[in-house]
Design an enzyme around this catalytic site. Sequence first.
Site, PDB file in Angstrom:
ATOM      1  N   CYS A   5      29.067  26.373  64.844  1.00 60.56           N
ATOM      2  CA  CYS A   5      30.307  25.663  64.520  1.00 60.56           C
ATOM      3  C   CYS A   5      30.800  24.884  65.735  1.00 60.56           C
ATOM      4  O   CYS A   5      30.293  25.046  66.839  1.00 60.56           O
ATOM      5  CB  CYS A   5      31.373  26.655  64.086  1.00 60.56           C
ATOM      6  SG  CYS A   5      30.917  27.609  62.630  1.00 60.56           S
ATOM      7  N   ARG A  44      32.532  23.543  60.435  1.00 60.85           N
ATOM      8  CA  ARG A  44      31.942  24.849  60.130  1.00 60.85           C
ATOM      9  C   ARG A  44      30.513  24.758  59.612  1.00 60.85           C
ATOM     10  O   ARG A  44      30.200  23.953  58.749  1.00 60.85           O
ATOM     11  CB  ARG A  44      32.800  25.563  59.087  1.00 60.85           C
ATOM     12  CG  ARG A  44      32.272  26.947  58.770  1.00 60.85           C
ATOM     13  CD  ARG A  44      33.220  27.708  57.878  1.00 60.85           C
ATOM     14  NE  ARG A  44      32.677  29.021  57.585  1.00 60.85           N
ATOM     15  CZ  ARG A  44      32.681  29.579  56.399  1.00 60.85           C
ATOM     16  NH1 ARG A  44      33.260  28.970  55.393  1.00 60.85           N
ATOM     17  NH2 ARG A  44      32.154  30.764  56.224  1.00 60.85           N
ATOM     18  N   LEU A  45      29.697  25.636  60.156  1.00 60.13           N
ATOM     19  CA  LEU A  45      28.379  25.918  59.623  1.00 60.13           C
ATOM     20  C   LEU A  45      28.493  27.297  58.989  1.00 60.13           C
ATOM     21  O   LEU A  45      28.735  28.282  59.687  1.00 60.13           O
ATOM     22  CB  LEU A  45      27.324  25.930  60.736  1.00 60.13           C
ATOM     23  CG  LEU A  45      25.912  26.315  60.318  1.00 60.13           C
ATOM     24  CD1 LEU A  45      25.351  25.293  59.345  1.00 60.13           C
ATOM     25  CD2 LEU A  45      25.018  26.435  61.545  1.00 60.13           C
ATOM     26  N   ILE A  53      27.791  30.705  57.856  1.00 60.75           N
ATOM     27  CA  ILE A  53      26.812  31.767  58.084  1.00 60.75           C
ATOM     28  C   ILE A  53      27.367  33.070  57.522  1.00 60.75           C
ATOM     29  O   ILE A  53      26.745  33.702  56.684  1.00 60.75           O
ATOM     30  CB  ILE A  53      26.482  31.909  59.579  1.00 60.75           C
ATOM     31  CG1 ILE A  53      25.824  30.621  60.086  1.00 60.75           C
ATOM     32  CG2 ILE A  53      25.559  33.113  59.809  1.00 60.75           C
ATOM     33  CD1 ILE A  53      25.571  30.583  61.560  1.00 60.75           C
TER      34      ILE A  53
END
Length: 160
Positions: free
Chosen positions: A2, A46-47, A49
Amino acid sequence: MCGFHGVFYNSKNVVYGNDKFLPLHHRGPDDYQQKKINKLSLNFFRLKILGGEFGSQPMTSDSNLWSIVFNGEIYNYKELAKEMGQEHLIDKGDTKVLIEYIDKYGLDNINKINGMFAIVLYNHSTQKLYLIRDRFGVKPLYYQFRDGNLIFASEIKSLI
């Protein structure tokens, strides 16, 4: 991985500009959120996960005392949730556990957090901002003062 960027303004009468910053879309292509709180402007990329739909940031604690943007991973978040007696938070991800842990125990117990992280915490009551890194500095956290304002980011290019 992120990414975040923000400005903590040194003025009682904040007039938000467009908060120019280098887009950090490559750091988190799944979601983008912006939040303005008093003298603070936060941008988060945001990624996804952990935490699914519950992991969106900036995040505010259930008590509305703290707001957070966080990049990294808390390795012991499940243990922290159990320590608080709030195992139901585990499915909401490490960021939710982290902010509720800080809300419950304060910053004095930050040393119990195990992981690699860069954390930006804002206390709504005291209007204080905290920038926190993991012990080994694995996750970057850059900052500079410009025109009396504190500018911070998870990637140095967004400060230049």
